[in-house]
Design a protein around this motif. Structure first.
Motif, mmCIF file in Angstrom:
data_model
loop_
_atom_site.group_PDB
_atom_site.id
_atom_site.type_symbol
_atom_site.label_atom_id
_atom_site.label_comp_id
_atom_site.label_asym_id
_atom_site.label_seq_id
_atom_site.Cartn_x
_atom_site.Cartn_y
_atom_site.Cartn_z
ATOM 1 N N UNK A 131 0.689 -1.254 -0.034
ATOM 2 C CA UNK A 131 -0.052 0.063 0.039
ATOM 3 C C UNK A 131 0.820 1.382 -0.063
ATOM 4 N N UNK A 132 0.323 2.185 -0.544
ATOM 5 C CA UNK A 132 1.102 3.581 -0.486
ATOM 6 C C UNK A 132 0.025 4.712 -0.132
ATOM 7 N N UNK A 133 0.268 5.812 0.591
ATOM 8 C CA UNK A 133 -0.319 6.517 0.931
ATOM 9 C C UNK A 133 -0.438 7.634 -0.472
ATOM 10 N N UNK A 134 -1.674 8.137 -0.629
ATOM 11 C CA UNK A 134 -1.957 8.918 -1.947
ATOM 12 C C UNK A 134 -1.151 10.222 -1.651
ATOM 13 N N UNK A 135 -0.908 10.894 -2.761
ATOM 14 C CA UNK A 135 0.040 12.003 -2.757
ATOM 15 C C UNK A 135 -0.491 13.125 -2.054
ATOM 16 N N UNK A 136 -1.763 13.337 -1.851
ATOM 17 C CA UNK A 136 -2.125 14.498 -1.251
ATOM 18 C C UNK A 136 -2.038 14.308 0.267
ATOM 19 N N UNK A 137 -2.444 12.990 0.679
ATOM 20 C CA UNK A 137 -2.315 12.585 2.231
ATOM 21 C C UNK A 137 -0.634 12.476 2.570
ATOM 22 N N UNK A 138 0.154 12.263 1.523
ATOM 23 C CA UNK A 138 1.459 12.183 1.670
ATOM 24 C C UNK A 138 1.836 13.742 2.136
ATOM 25 N N UNK A 139 1.619 14.671 1.093
ATOM 26 C CA UNK A 139 1.957 16.068 1.528
ATOM 27 C C UNK A 139 1.368 16.552 2.792
ATOM 28 N N UNK A 140 0.350 15.997 3.134
ATOM 29 C CA UNK A 140 -0.342 16.351 4.429
ATOM 30 C C UNK A 140 0.286 15.759 5.575
ATOM 31 N N UNK A 141 0.576 14.750 5.508
ATOM 32 C CA UNK A 141 1.517 14.001 6.460
ATOM 33 C C UNK A 141 2.589 14.639 6.773
ATOM 34 N N UNK A 142 3.618 15.375 5.817
ATOM 35 C CA UNK A 142 4.746 15.630 6.035
ATOM 36 C C UNK A 142 4.587 16.961 6.605
ATOM 37 N N UNK A 198 1.935 18.017 8.656
ATOM 38 C CA UNK A 198 1.847 17.903 9.806
ATOM 39 C C UNK A 198 3.068 17.375 10.697
ATOM 40 N N UNK A 199 3.817 16.755 10.125
ATOM 41 C CA UNK A 199 5.099 16.356 10.529
ATOM 42 C C UNK A 199 6.154 17.255 10.804
ATOM 43 N N UNK A 200 5.960 18.578 10.041
ATOM 44 C CA UNK A 200 6.913 19.641 10.246
ATOM 45 C C UNK A 200 8.016 19.277 9.295
ATOM 46 N N UNK A 201 7.719 18.400 8.143
ATOM 47 C CA UNK A 201 8.705 17.851 7.159
ATOM 48 C C UNK A 201 8.418 18.495 5.825
ATOM 49 N N UNK A 202 7.675 19.721 5.565
ATOM 50 C CA UNK A 202 7.150 20.063 4.505
ATOM 51 C C UNK A 202 8.181 20.372 3.462
ATOM 52 N N UNK A 203 9.311 20.490 3.851
ATOM 53 C CA UNK A 203 10.490 20.688 2.924
ATOM 54 C C UNK A 203 10.978 19.447 2.262
ATOM 55 N N UNK A 204 10.282 18.545 2.479
ATOM 56 C CA UNK A 204 10.639 17.154 1.999
ATOM 57 C C UNK A 204 9.612 16.577 1.020
ATOM 58 N N UNK A 205 8.561 17.543 0.884
ATOM 59 C CA UNK A 205 7.419 17.168 0.102
ATOM 60 C C UNK A 205 7.867 16.746 -1.388
ATOM 61 N N UNK A 206 8.859 17.425 -2.014
ATOM 62 C CA UNK A 206 9.223 17.207 -3.287
ATOM 63 C C UNK A 206 10.145 16.040 -3.358
ATOM 64 N N UNK A 207 10.799 15.433 -2.238
ATOM 65 C CA UNK A 207 11.810 14.520 -2.243
ATOM 66 C C UNK A 207 11.131 13.170 -1.941
ATOM 67 N N UNK A 208 9.869 13.030 -1.331
ATOM 68 C CA UNK A 208 9.375 11.837 -1.021
ATOM 69 C C UNK A 208 8.387 11.342 -2.131
ATOM 70 N N UNK A 209 8.757 10.135 -2.519
ATOM 71 C CA UNK A 209 8.195 9.797 -3.842
ATOM 72 C C UNK A 209 6.813 8.741 -3.101
ATOM 73 N N UNK A 210 7.105 8.080 -1.944
ATOM 74 C CA UNK A 210 5.940 7.308 -1.355
ATOM 75 C C UNK A 210 6.005 6.864 0.002
ATOM 76 N N UNK A 211 5.189 7.003 0.761
ATOM 77 C CA UNK A 211 5.173 6.024 2.171
ATOM 78 C C UNK A 211 4.395 5.063 2.003
ATOM 79 N N UNK A 212 5.130 3.926 2.146
ATOM 80 C CA UNK A 212 4.446 2.554 2.034
ATOM 81 C C UNK A 212 4.221 1.701 3.185
#
Length: 171
Positions: A94-105, A107-121
């Protein structure tokens, strides 16, 4: 990356196959082994919905991502295994949707990583009456730290706890 074992297999499988607990995930791939092995490539084939013969309107249940939502595949997978006998094995990625991935990052104070994370599985494996969950991240570049991995691992632990899924870290 962490590996968790699920203590109580029956309620977990019921939540996975008949509940909506995992419906917000996309399914990258999977397999179901009964008397034979069914392999599922979760890559969304948009042209099928556009040319659908069953009366569905194109786009009505179409995912925004490249993979099909688990909610759409769950009934099909359940139909493969329902019956008196337990499947020999199940494996889902399973992989988190792109929108949920961005929201997760964010919320986790990792918004600077949004462009580098391809997937959370989240990998789900059932074998020998045992369920194992394994987390994973796909990142564009080798990360200088493990902040995304650690945040995702912690989120999956909280996800299980919030949904009443008793899970323990494997040693």
């Amino acid at each position: 990356m962490i590996a968790l074992t699920i203590d109580d297999v029956r309620p977990f499988m019921a939540a996975l196959l008949t509940g909506d607990v995992f419906d917000h995930f996309l399914m990258r791939e999977g397999s179901v082994t009964t008397f034979c092995t069914y392999t599922i490539d979760g890559l969304y084939q948009r042209s099928f919905d556009e040319d659908s013969l069953d009366g569905e309107t194109a786009g009505e249940s179409s995912p925004a991502a490249d993979y099909v939502p688990w909610s759409r595949l769950r009934p099909l997978v359940f139909s493969l295994i329902k019956g008196r006998r337990t499947p020999l094995a199940l494996r889902f990625v399973f992989q988190l949707t792109p929108g949920d991935t961005a929201a997760f990052l964010t919320k986790a104070s990792l918004s600077g990583e949004i462009g580098s994370v391809l997937g959370l599985c989240l990998n789900v494996r059932y074998d020998n009456n045992r369920v194992t969950l394994t987390t994973g991240t796909a990142q564009r570049h080798f990360p200088p730290n493990r902040l995304v991995d650690q945040a995702w691992d912690d989120a999956i632990r909280r996800f299980c706890k919030a949904r009443g899924i008793p899970a323990e870290d494997m040693l």
